[in-house]
Scaffold this motif. Structure first.
Motif, short mmCIF file in Angstrom:
data_model
loop_
_atom_site.label_atom_id
_atom_site.label_comp_id
_atom_site.label_asym_id
_atom_site.label_seq_id
_atom_site.Cartn_x
_atom_site.Cartn_y
_atom_site.Cartn_z
N ALA A 134 8.12 23.78 25.09
CA ALA A 134 6.75 23.99 25.56
C ALA A 134 5.75 23.08 24.85
CB ALA A 134 6.36 25.46 25.35
N ASN A 135 6.09 22.60 23.66
CA ASN A 135 5.20 21.71 22.91
C ASN A 135 5.43 20.24 23.24
OD1 ASN A 135 4.05 23.91 21.47
ND2 ASN A 135 5.82 23.90 20.03
N GLY A 136 6.37 19.98 24.13
CA GLY A 136 6.66 18.60 24.51
C GLY A 136 7.63 17.90 23.58
N ASP A 137 8.28 18.66 22.68
CA ASP A 137 9.26 18.08 21.76
C ASP A 137 10.66 18.16 22.38
OD1 ASP A 137 7.32 17.64 19.76
OD2 ASP A 137 7.47 19.73 19.12
N TYR A 138 11.49 17.16 22.06
CA TYR A 138 12.85 17.14 22.57
C TYR A 138 13.66 18.27 21.94
CZ TYR A 138 11.61 12.53 24.35
OH TYR A 138 11.00 11.50 25.01
N ILE A 139 14.50 18.93 22.76
CA ILE A 139 15.28 20.07 22.30
C ILE A 139 16.63 19.59 21.77
CG2 ILE A 139 16.34 22.24 22.97
CD1 ILE A 139 14.27 22.46 25.20
#
Length: 442
Positions: A331-336
């Motif tokens: 949701a924060n735009g960081d890669y999982i």
């Protein structure tokens, strides 16, 4: 169902049982691939809008430019078309079924005229039937990039040059049976883009390539669809199998445009004066897909996909399963990240991207009295893989030994394409009949 309809069609066509099964399998594959390659996502829930732009590039792309006006007027669907001298480019094994003893052709294509007016492709091709079994041929392709002015980092003119590339091809077709033939081409290509210019203290050089094509054709001249007699052709080719190329000792070596083509065509004999041909090609580059890299914590990191700096055989095999797909974000735009340290890829995007690397070409050709022909076709390449999407139109006029072909390309990609309004011209010279039908047994 689709399978029942296809089985009924190939029962009517009266293909021998083993070949019938093979053609049936490939036809089911064509239906499936066509569905997946279209923008609706192929039922996977993944659409083209879910994928990122990831175009596959190669060195010497001129080796994959359609040189002739016939296939160029049929959406570039030329793999299974009836034999001609330009079969040396499309499918050498088709030459075994030629009714003319020999043919010469000369083609000319002004290239990228939306961008400049001095780039062109010239193509000379020919073949000679030695007997019912052996056929030889050859071609010369010359690509002129026009005049280019080289400058240094400050914009000072270093010199003017006229870069060019050429390819010389020798072809051989061997007829295995009445309806089956194989072909092989040997190629030498030379690419001089810099004229030996020194850039940043590094000496550049011309690129040299040795490559080969392999092809196989099944052609049944006694096929039927309903009450319509005709000729059915199935062909597959692997083109431009050759060494990687570099233009300096320090630069990375790049793949040339190795590709796989699968073609089908049916030439319907409507009556004594009219013939109608339908052609369908599936085409795929046998070159690794670029991996997906991103800046993670200040480090340029490969998040998905595979390293493309591999050998030729590994590159060909890898090209069927190395699409990176889309890396998932939170949701924060960081890669999982996964627990094993790899990055999570959105489900279905790898398969979808692999399928979007298959280009679809289809065309139709109508001949009247073997004198006048009209053609049309369509070519589809996914927007994330180059976005070459165009309609083609073409015509031919034949008189005795001579014929002239013409084709026109109209872009339908939704934006102004540099390929728009491309014209192709081909002049053919037929040098006599073989003295018998190409349907004669051997």
């Amino acid at each position: 169902t689709i399978k029942k309809r296809l089985f009924r069609i190939f029962t009517i066509v009266k293909v021998p049982i083993r070949m019938k099964h093979l053609v049936f399998v490939f036809s089911v594959c064509i239906v499936s691939i066509s569905a997946y390659a279209q923008p609706n996502g192929g039922g996977s829930g993944v659409t083209d809008n879910d994928l990122q732009l990831n175009t596959i590039t190669t060195a010497l792309p001129f080796m994959a430019i359609t040189p002739d006006s016939r296939a160029g007027g049929m959406g570039d669907a030329g793999t299974a078309l009836s034999p001609s001298s330009t079969s040396v480019y499309w499918n050498t094994s088709m030459l075994s079924f030629a009714k003319d003893k020999s043919e010469l052709s000369l083609s000319y294509t002004p290239w990228l005229r939306q961008l400049t007016n001095d780039i062109s492709l010239s193509y000379l091709a020919g073949y000679l039937k030695l007997n019912k079994v052996h056929t030889i041929g050859g071609s010369l392709r010359y690509f002129s990039l026009g005049e280019i002015t080289f400058t240094d980092a400050s914009g000072n003119v270093l010199r003017d040059d006229k870069p060019s590339e050429f390819e010389l091809t020798g072809a051989y077709a061997f007829r295995l049976a009445k309806r089956l033939s194989i072909g092989i081409n040997g190629k030498f290509a030379y690419s001089n883009l810099t004229g030996g210019l020194t850039v940043g203290g590094v000496n550049t050089k011309a690129g040299v390539v040795g490559a080969a094509d392999f092809s196989i054709t099944y052609r049944n001249e006694d096929a039927k669809i309903g009450r319509t007699d005709g000729t059915y052709s199935f062909a597959t080719t692997i083109n431009n199998l050759g060494n990687k190329i570099a233009y300096s000792e320090l630069s990375k070596r790049d793949f040339i445009p190795m590709n796989l083509k699968i073609g089908n065509s049916f030439e319907a004999e409507l009556d004594n004066y009219n013939k109608l041909t339908f052609s369908l090609d599936l085409q795929k580059l046998l070159v690794p897909t670029p991996a997906y890299y991103a800046n993670v914590d200040g480090t340029y990191t490969m998040l998905s996909g595979m390293n493309g700096d591999v050998g030729i055989i590994n590159g060909i095999m890898q090209s069927f399963y190395d699409a990176p797909g889309v890396v998932a974000k939170d949701a924060n735009g960081d890669y999982i990240k996964n627990s094993d340290g790899t990055y999570q890829v959105v489900k279905g995007t790898r398969l979808k991207e692999e399928l979007t690397e298959i280009n679809i070409a289809a065309g139709a050709e109508w001949w009247y009295n073997n004198v006048l022909a009209f053609r049309t076709g369509v070519f589809y390449e996914n927007k994330n893989k180059g976005n070459r999407q165009f309609l083609n139109f073409g015509a031919s006029l034949k008189y005795n030994m001579f014929s002239i072909d013409f084709s026109y390309l109209a872009s339908i990609s939704g934006r102004q394409s540099p390929l728009a309004n491309t014209l192709r011209f081909t002049l053919r010279l037929n040098l006599g009949r073989t003295g018998g039908s190409s349907n004669t047994g051997i």
